[in-house]
Scaffold this motif. Structure first.
Motif, PDB file in Angstrom:
ATOM      1  N   GLU A 174       0.821  -1.203   0.000  1.00 45.38           N
ATOM      2  CA  GLU A 174       0.000   0.000   0.000  1.00 45.38           C
ATOM      3  C   GLU A 174       0.860   1.261   0.000  1.00 45.38           C
TER       4      GLU A 174
ATOM      5  N   ILE B 103      -3.939   4.748   0.206  1.00 47.86           N
ATOM      6  CA  ILE B 103      -4.702   5.498   1.199  1.00 47.86           C
ATOM      7  C   ILE B 103      -4.343   6.968   1.030  1.00 47.86           C
TER       8      ILE B 103
ATOM      9  N   ARG C  44      -9.483   5.105   0.960  1.00 50.13           N
ATOM     10  CA  ARG C  44      -8.658   3.996   0.440  1.00 50.13           C
ATOM     11  C   ARG C  44      -9.236   3.560  -0.910  1.00 50.13           C
TER      12      ARG C  44
END
Length: 152
Positions: free
Chosen positions: A71, A109, A147
């Protein structure tokens, strides 16, 4: 014609745009911006995209890895006021997602603020969904965290 350049946080065009971004954020959140300053520090891990037209920097955005190996966090999205409403922020965001996907990241995110409805709208129409505020934004009511899982 708009061109996109993948670059680093030391790129003079990016530095110029981020300076404008910081002024904009101080105007929108004068009582809170000092709290955000540590989260907005950029280091060499941040990968940056700058949009240009005829050599003039128009917009920027970046991403940095998070503690997760899959991420990223989108950071420092900004469009020069004279060029807003032309889809440039969407171009930047899409290029950041492509670049992150090329490096095998699968999600992103981000944090934005309640006084930035144009940013919230961009992210929602780009497939981001609201999540509970994370990390340094947990107790900040002005923060909106989101997100997105990238398409395979």
């Amino acid at each position: 014609m708009i061109s996109l350049k993948r670059t680093t946080v030391t790129d003079p065009a990016f530095v110029e745009l981020v300076s404008m971004l910081d002024k904009d954020l101080w105007a929108r959140y004068p009582d809170k911006q000092g709290i955000f300053a540590p989260s907005n520090k950029l280091d060499e891990r941040v990968q940056v995209v700058v949009a240009f037209s005829e050599g003039q920097p128009l917009a920027c955005g970046g991403f940095r890895p998070t503690a997760s190996t899959t991420e990223i966090e989108i950071k420092r999205m900004f469009v020069h006021p004279a060029f807003r409403g032309k889809g440039i922020s969407r171009m930047i965001l899409q290029e950041l997602e492509r670049w992150a996907s090329e490096q095998h990241y699968t999600s992103a995110i981000l944090e934005t603020g309640i006084k930035q409805p144009e940013a919230i709208r961009l992210y929602e129409t780009s497939g981001f969904t609201r999540i509970p505020n994370y990390g340094p934004y947990q107790d900040i009511e002005e923060s909106v965290c989101m997100r997105k899982i990238f398409a395979s």
